[in-house]
Scaffold this motif. Structure first.
Motif, PDB file in Angstrom:
ATOM      1  N   UNK A  26       0.814  -1.217   0.000  1.00 24.19           N
ATOM      2  CA  UNK A  26       0.000   0.000   0.000  1.00 24.19           C
ATOM      3  C   UNK A  26       0.846   1.265   0.000  1.00 24.19           C
ATOM      4  N   UNK A  27       2.099   1.159   0.447  1.00 25.46           N
ATOM      5  CA  UNK A  27       3.006   2.311   0.403  1.00 25.46           C
ATOM      6  C   UNK A  27       4.032   2.171  -0.714  1.00 25.46           C
ATOM      7  N   UNK A  28       3.846   1.162  -1.571  1.00 34.51           N
ATOM      8  CA  UNK A  28       4.753   0.943  -2.683  1.00 34.51           C
ATOM      9  C   UNK A  28       4.680   2.110  -3.664  1.00 34.51           C
ATOM     10  N   UNK A  29       5.820   2.465  -4.237  1.00 38.77           N
ATOM     11  CA  UNK A  29       5.876   3.601  -5.156  1.00 38.77           C
ATOM     12  C   UNK A  29       4.909   3.442  -6.312  1.00 38.77           C
ATOM     13  N   UNK A  30       4.891   2.247  -6.907  1.00 42.86           N
ATOM     14  CA  UNK A  30       4.010   2.032  -8.053  1.00 42.86           C
ATOM     15  C   UNK A  30       2.540   2.181  -7.665  1.00 42.86           C
ATOM     16  N   UNK A  31       2.151   1.679  -6.484  1.00 42.75           N
ATOM     17  CA  UNK A  31       0.750   1.779  -6.082  1.00 42.75           C
ATOM     18  C   UNK A  31       0.344   3.224  -5.850  1.00 42.75           C
ATOM     19  N   UNK A  32       1.225   4.017  -5.253  1.00 46.59           N
ATOM     20  CA  UNK A  32       0.912   5.434  -5.029  1.00 46.59           C
ATOM     21  C   UNK A  32       0.750   6.152  -6.361  1.00 46.59           C
ATOM     22  N   UNK A  33       1.692   5.908  -7.283  1.00 47.57           N
ATOM     23  CA  UNK A  33       1.597   6.532  -8.601  1.00 47.57           C
ATOM     24  C   UNK A  33       0.315   6.105  -9.305  1.00 47.57           C
ATOM     25  N   UNK A 149       1.582  14.583  -3.827  1.00 45.81           N
ATOM     26  CA  UNK A 149       1.887  13.192  -3.474  1.00 45.81           C
ATOM     27  C   UNK A 149       2.928  12.592  -4.421  1.00 45.81           C
ATOM     28  N   UNK A 150       2.815  12.907  -5.700  1.00 42.46           N
ATOM     29  CA  UNK A 150       3.803  12.414  -6.661  1.00 42.46           C
ATOM     30  C   UNK A 150       5.193  12.926  -6.325  1.00 42.46           C
ATOM     31  N   UNK A 151       5.298  14.212  -6.035  1.00 40.29           N
ATOM     32  CA  UNK A 151       6.601  14.784  -5.709  1.00 40.29           C
ATOM     33  C   UNK A 151       7.163  14.158  -4.441  1.00 40.29           C
ATOM     34  N   UNK A 152       6.317  13.963  -3.434  1.00 38.85           N
ATOM     35  CA  UNK A 152       6.759  13.309  -2.205  1.00 38.85           C
ATOM     36  C   UNK A 152       7.274  11.892  -2.486  1.00 38.85           C
ATOM     37  N   UNK A 153       6.705  11.235  -3.470  1.00 41.35           N
ATOM     38  CA  UNK A 153       6.976   9.825  -3.711  1.00 41.35           C
ATOM     39  C   UNK A 153       8.188   9.592  -4.601  1.00 41.35           C
ATOM     40  N   UNK A 154       8.289  10.326  -5.718  1.00 35.23           N
ATOM     41  CA  UNK A 154       9.347  10.037  -6.698  1.00 35.23           C
ATOM     42  C   UNK A 154      10.471  11.054  -6.684  1.00 35.23           C
ATOM     43  N   UNK A 210      -7.027   2.866   0.384  1.00 34.98           N
ATOM     44  CA  UNK A 210      -5.948   1.911   0.662  1.00 34.98           C
ATOM     45  C   UNK A 210      -4.567   2.563   0.679  1.00 34.98           C
ATOM     46  N   UNK A 211      -4.387   3.680   0.022  1.00 31.70           N
ATOM     47  CA  UNK A 211      -3.070   4.318  -0.105  1.00 31.70           C
ATOM     48  C   UNK A 211      -2.467   4.661   1.251  1.00 31.70           C
ATOM     49  N   UNK A 212      -1.170   4.422   1.393  1.00 35.18           N
ATOM     50  CA  UNK A 212      -0.417   4.838   2.574  1.00 35.18           C
ATOM     51  C   UNK A 212       0.781   5.656   2.096  1.00 35.18           C
ATOM     52  N   UNK A 213       0.894   6.873   2.587  1.00 35.13           N
ATOM     53  CA  UNK A 213       1.980   7.746   2.153  1.00 35.13           C
ATOM     54  C   UNK A 213       3.337   7.218   2.621  1.00 35.13           C
ATOM     55  N   UNK A 214       4.377   7.593   1.906  1.00 29.96           N
ATOM     56  CA  UNK A 214       5.727   7.159   2.243  1.00 29.96           C
ATOM     57  C   UNK A 214       6.132   7.589   3.650  1.00 29.96           C
ATOM     58  N   UNK A 215       5.820   8.834   3.996  1.00 31.60           N
ATOM     59  CA  UNK A 215       6.259   9.321   5.309  1.00 31.60           C
ATOM     60  C   UNK A 215       5.516   8.623   6.444  1.00 31.60           C
ATOM     61  N   UNK A 216       4.254   8.258   6.214  1.00 29.38           N
ATOM     62  CA  UNK A 216       3.500   7.510   7.228  1.00 29.38           C
ATOM     63  C   UNK A 216       4.053   6.102   7.355  1.00 29.38           C
TER      64      UNK A 216
END
Length: 486
Positions: A26-33, A149-154, A210-216
């Motif tokens: 749920x915190x995977x980069x691909x899932x967030x994107x 969210x994209x900027x936070x992730x990639x 379902x999404x979980x942010x990277x920082x969380x």
């Protein structure tokens, strides 16, 4: 499963100590994107789903005569964008001030659900207008918080190609939505059109939940001593703290002095710190690029359907099919343009994109009423214009993000823990929505006043001016510094 795990699973944006179920995927980069992509897809799909049926909806439900429908279509398109103009900066401030981006990202979907129901049930122009306003509010949330969210992730170094790939996927929504809308309206009426919309909203809701942010996710991993993730270097938990962005090593000496903010700034500015960055001409030009792009998109949305009806006598289904060639060019060129921005910078892509739109737009003057040959010509020219529109999407977002990141790196205490990125994308969404507001109104008005061909000639002039501004103001400072650092 104890109570803390249940709470964290159902509300992952709030930290409960016990990790939620499915934390890793749920915190995977691909899932967030993918989640952000589906959110943007849903927004534009539902927007495009209604575009080809608006003229017929206004005639059938509201009783507006065919000869008078163009200004009403333009007004409903503008209502959507006008709501986004107003709510986008608000969404940005809320996102930067809250601990989680997920909760406001999820909340915006309720406005979209309400809009879908009202569009299905509405029998008056006022109700339809309110529904379009709610759609605009939802769009403000998804574009503002989704891009943050994209900027936070990639990270900024991968933002261009990520946006290019997402926009290519999203363009499928703009490609098939008018076709789906036209087909469903002709075959099953309004129930079929909005049934598909409701189903897509349900999928979007589940993914956002379902999404979980990277920082969380990082906080849960630190509590459980999970260590670093094994996502092959894709993990961005400490992206901003580690300084992996492409701009940070360049902020030294005179360059850092350029972006440093003097102390003792007024209290109002500290509440909305992004305003200080407006003194940078590259940022203002990036906003202008987004504004013009949206204006062009709004012009096509407002005039393709009515022009097709006038030239070829098309109904809702046939008019919707004309958005296919427009979207094909977008689908093919979008990822390539995003890659080019990351590889060569925003300046060449912006200049070339707006430059090629000049002859493409002018060429639409050559379309006349007639048979198959004229229709083929129109489709070919729409494909070329779609390709041009695809190339001008990434430069604005990437340039704006790079400028603000430079200010944030030089003044981390001034902008706060989350930085000003949601505010930035809220402002970008506001500017883009302003273009979508004025585009249909100006385009529809010009078509009525001076004709379709002359309207596109005016748009070509605007594109040419924008290409010159791209050459003068965007991309220059970063590219020069990169050359000096080699």
């Amino acid at each position: 499963m104890n109570l803390q795990i249940v709470k964290s699973t159902l509300a992952p944006g709030v930290f409960y100590g016990a990790p939620p179920a499915g934390l890793e995927w749920r915190s995977n980069t691909f899932f967030i994107i993918a989640t952000v992509g589906v959110g943007l897809f849903t927004d534009l799909f539902l927007y495009g789903l209604v575009v080809p049926i608006l003229p017929f909806l206004l005639q059938d439900r509201v009783g507006i005569p065919t000869a008078e429908v163009q200004p009403h279509v333009s007004a409903l398109l503008a209502a959507y964008a006008g709501a986004s103009v107003i709510f986008s900066p608000i969404a940005g401030v809320i996102a930067d001030k809250t601990s989680s981006r997920q909760m406001p990202f999820l909340a915006g979907l309720f406005a979209l659900l309400g809009a879908t129901i009202m569009l299905y049930l509405g029998q008056t122009e006022a109700v339809l207008a309110i529904a379009r306003v709610l759609q605009g509010v939802s769009a403000a949330v998804v574009w503002t918080i989704g891009l943050a969210l994209l900027l936070d992730t990639v990270g900024p170094e991968n933002l261009g190609k990520t946006i290019g790939s997402i926009f290519s996927f999203v363009s499928v929504g703009t490609l098939i939505a008018p076709v789906v809308g036209g087909v469903l309206y002709k075959k099953s009426g309004y129930a079929g059109v909005f049934g598909v919309g409701a189903g897509l909203v349900a999928v979007d809701f589940i993914m956002r939940l379902l999404l979980i942010e990277k920082k969380v996710a990082a906080r849960y991993r630190s509590v459980k001593d999970y260590g670093r993730s094994n996502e092959n270097g894709e993990e961005r938990d400490q992206g901003e703290e580690d300084g992996n962005g492409e701009e940070e090593p360049l902020l030294g000496g005179q360059e850092k002095d350029y972006y440093e903010i003097p102390p003792n700034q007024p209290s109002w500015l500290r509440k909305v710190p992004l305003v200080y960055c407006f003194r940078n001409p590259a940022l203002l030009t990036a906003f202008l690029v987004a504004f013009v792009q949206a204006g062009l998109l709004g012009t096509f949305d407002a005039t393709v359907t009515t022009e097709a009806e006038a030239l070829f006598g098309f109904d809702s289904l046939s008019s919707g099919l004309l958005f296919v060639p427009l979207g094909v060019g977008d689908l093919l060129v979008g990822p390539l343009a995003g890659w080019a921005v990351d590889r060569y910078g925003t300046k060449p892509v912006g200049v070339i994109g707006y430059g090629v739109l000049v002859p493409f737009l002018i060429s639409l003057r050559a379309v006349h009423s007639g048979g198959k040959s004229e229709l083929i010509k129109y489709c070919a020219l729409l494909t070329l214009n779609g390709a041009g529109l695809a190339s001008i999407g990434a430069p604005s977002i990437v340039e704006a993000g790079a400028v603000v990141k430079a200010y944030n790196d030089a003044n981390p205490d001034f902008f706060g823990e989350n930085g000003p990125y949601a505010q930035l994308y809220g402002m970008n969404s506001m500017v883009f929505s302003a273009g979508l507001t004025l585009g249909p109104l100006v385009g529809g008005g010009l078509r009525e006043a001076i004709g379709y061909g002359n309207m596109n000639a005016v748009m070509a002039v605007i594109s040419g001016i924008t290409a010159v501004l791209c050459y003068l103001f965007i991309g220059g400072r970063r590219r020069i510094l990169q050359k000096r650092s080699i």
